[in-house]
Write an enzyme that holds these catalytic residues in place. Structure first.
Site, PDB file in Angstrom:
ATOM      1  N   THR B 148      57.862  67.966  69.576  1.00 24.22           N
ATOM      2  CA  THR B 148      56.468  68.441  69.635  1.00 24.22           C
ATOM      3  C   THR B 148      56.137  69.083  68.288  1.00 24.22           C
ATOM      4  O   THR B 148      55.805  68.381  67.348  1.00 24.22           O
ATOM      5  CB  THR B 148      56.247  69.424  70.804  1.00 24.22           C
ATOM      6  OG1 THR B 148      57.222  70.455  70.751  1.00 24.22           O
ATOM      7  CG2 THR B 148      56.347  68.708  72.133  1.00 24.22           C
ATOM      8  N   LYS B 170      64.729  69.129  72.130  1.00 27.18           N
ATOM      9  CA  LYS B 170      63.459  69.435  71.455  1.00 27.18           C
ATOM     10  C   LYS B 170      63.128  70.887  71.774  1.00 27.18           C
ATOM     11  O   LYS B 170      63.448  71.396  72.853  1.00 27.18           O
ATOM     12  CB  LYS B 170      62.342  68.502  71.916  1.00 27.18           C
ATOM     13  CG  LYS B 170      61.578  68.998  73.134  1.00 27.18           C
ATOM     14  CD  LYS B 170      60.303  69.749  72.764  1.00 27.18           C
ATOM     15  CE  LYS B 170      59.888  70.687  73.905  1.00 27.18           C
ATOM     16  NZ  LYS B 170      58.758  71.545  73.521  1.00 27.18           N
ATOM     17  N   THR B 181      65.605  76.390  78.233  1.00 32.33           N
ATOM     18  CA  THR B 181      64.489  76.883  77.436  1.00 32.33           C
ATOM     19  C   THR B 181      63.900  75.780  76.586  1.00 32.33           C
ATOM     20  O   THR B 181      63.284  76.063  75.574  1.00 32.33           O
ATOM     21  CB  THR B 181      64.937  77.998  76.492  1.00 32.33           C
ATOM     22  OG1 THR B 181      65.922  77.458  75.616  1.00 32.33           O
ATOM     23  CG2 THR B 181      65.521  79.153  77.237  1.00 32.33           C
TER      24      THR B 181
END
Lengths: 385, 385
Positions: B148, B170, B181
């Site tokens: 992202t 990621k 997380t």
């Protein structure tokens, strides 16, 4: 007039050289009686500054005759030398005022670790100088002398039925609860019993200063003190007094919020529909401490997803898929899904309203916070404080 | 090679138009067997995205044959339509792979509230396209498709005694624990029983990803998955496997820390001398989440007072006046008082070490975090994410 608005109080603020700018940095507030009732709440941080350790002993008998406050150095984590400095400050004030050192509160604010010989000499000299200039209209000077990164002095006065409450506060960062979150002195000439003063102060701070959570960081030096001398000769209606005291504390809390370091938005987070007030506070605080939400508000971005992500970390009773969220009176989320488009929300005003309806009960609570800005990062990275 | 380094796995990453940049945004990882063991840990946020709700059902029988992942939209708080999108994604993959939809995990990442008809159409088309291009060296393409705000694709490979572990991750913000997380897929050709895989994954994530706390903000979409197919034919020594898996997870966690949004320092907080590991974690996390400390590090200011103020808010067993603090190997605080002068500390390197010795016990823990910077505020205010 701040703390000298009620009858029977004197105050002063002087420049003792603790601040490199030469601005006022030592304040003294004296209660001239007839009664010497004191109440105080302190930071709940276990890392307590020397003035806190001292003042917690002083307040035990609920008798306070004077408060000595300094900016320009926190006298925290300065060892036994630092504690002796606090003790000597109280002794110096007591000697000059002809009272007992055990009735003198001491408050310090500034950089942790500051409290050497030079600091001690300046604080003692400043205390002497301030006491020499005490006056019944010294409240504003005292308010100025406790400022650190504050851009304005913060004072408030409320008139009751034959009695008056006055207050001064400093605080512009490190705002988080733990009962107190700043240095505040409140005075009143109402005639209060010690336990009445204590109960009224705890009730007032619990829903005002304790719900101001600018950056989630709890200080080591925070103290809110109430001095009551009965000089008005009036025993107040206790409900009226409590209401007035809460109003004054809220006014000062809003002033602290409005002066928070680097902030560009004052955010009021109202949580409704909670099963309990405790749940409402927990939910509001989770949002107030979420950096992603706070940065979004700085960017005028009504990012309600970050609100739901924040409240989902709490243990409060609610269904994340049955929550409504309003931003500046626009319902952006209904029952955990998108409602009005983000373009409908105007976040450009400094005053920002966030309403979260948990749709689970009847309790509510309001938390005050600020956004996370470039200026916040700048002020807290470029200067040691 | 990432997730396709171990034998018997295929992967692909394709551009399906979810990202406005036209970069790859849909990835598929397929386990070709012979065994189809799966284990996963999920965000502990109660505000869970649709893919989390789906995947928690899929993992119940500990059988996983494929994982479909998309960036460019979190499909969180998108109502029952969003859940149907996740379901249809699994059905589409199952149909094309001739497996059961109940063995297909789905992961999504991106803006909360994104998950409309256009999103659904692109995810389904992308899933089809990715499955059509599956290959035994598609691991790197898959790692790119889940990025992202990541600036680099994050992969790792560890060789064991006859078996291999590969992984991709990621994550560049919203890094906070709650078991997982971030989106992570780890594959191995070691021959593991389902409960062995589950226990190894939970142990590894508990001391790696779960101790990466970049900004204290917990996501709604986090998932770490382990797929084990036994294709090597080797039953690993379990201690060796657990150690290798932990090492791989730590390597990926450090890569996530190094790519955290806007960060200029990677801060390792080592807490020693704690009464329990839990105390050490609580103390480390209180510092990792303290904005004042994090801003000071950005400003290269060794402000140890902010460390003590932060740890004083915890309930861990220690005496705040008996704590030592080192910054980049310089002891700046001894027994709760000043030690070496701040000028001795060089905080200009990106890698920053903070050691806190509570002097109360034998336990320790290490938390990874980042500083609070102008770029963090910028990235999280200027762009919706």
């Amino acid at each position: 007039m701040s703390v000298t608005a009620p009858a029977g109080f004197e105050a002063a603020g002087v420049a003792a050289g603790l601040k490199s700018t030469g601005k006022p940095d030592v304040a003294v507030v004296v209660n001239r009686g007839p009664r010497k009732v004191g109440a105080a709440v302190f930071t709940s941080n276990r890392a307590k500054a020397n003035p806190i350790i001292w003042s917690q002993q002083v307040i035990a008998d609920r008798v306070v005759e004077a408060v000595v406050l300094n900016s320009g150095g926190a006298n925290c984590f300065t060892g036994s030398f630092g504690f002796q400095t606090t003790h000597q400050t109280a002794e110096k004030a007591a000697e000059l005022l002809d009272i007992s050192a055990g009735d003198v509160l001491v408050c310090s604010t500034g950089l942790i670790g500051t409290g050497d010989e030079v600091f001690r000499a300046k604080v003692l000299a400043g205390t002497e100088q301030a006491i020499a200039t005490l006056s019944a209209d010294g409240g504003d000077a005292a308010a100025q002398a406790i400022m650190t990164t504050d851009t304005v002095a913060k004072t408030a006065v409320v008139q009751g039925d034959g009695w008056t409450i006055g207050g001064m506060a400093k605080g512009a960062g490190m705002l988080a609860p733990g009962l107190a979150t700043m240095l505040v002195v409140v005075t009143t000439d109402a005639d209060l019993e010690p336990l009445e003063a204590d109960a009224a102060l705890r009730a007032a701070t619990g829903t005002t200063f304790d719900r101001l959570d600018s950056d989630g960081c709890m200080s080591t030096n925070d103290q809110v003190t109430l001095l009551a001398n009965g000089a008005s000769g009036v025993k107040p209606d206790l409900d009226a007094f409590r209401s007035a005291l809460r109003g004054l504390c809220q006014e000062l809390a809003v002033k602290l919020q409005g002066d928070a370091e680097g902030a560009s938005h004052d955010i009021t987070i109202e949580v409704r529909g909670a099963v309990s007030e405790q749940d409402a506070v927990e939910v509001g605080r989770s949002v107030a401490r979420n950096n992603l939400f706070k940065a979004a508000i700085f960017g005028n971005d009504p990012n309600w997803g970050r609100v739901l992500a924040a409240i989902g970390t709490t243990s409060a009773q609610f269904d994340p898929y049955d929550v409504d969220v309003w931003m500046n009176d626009v319902r952006v989320c209904t029952a955990g899904g998108p409602d009005r488009p983000r373009e409908d929300v105007d976040l450009t005003p400094r005053a920002t309203n966030l309403v979260i309806d948990l749709r689970s009960g009847e309790a509510s609570a309001t938390i005050l916070t600020n956004d996370l800005t470039h200026d916040y990062v700048h002020e807290n990275s470029a200067y040691a404080s």
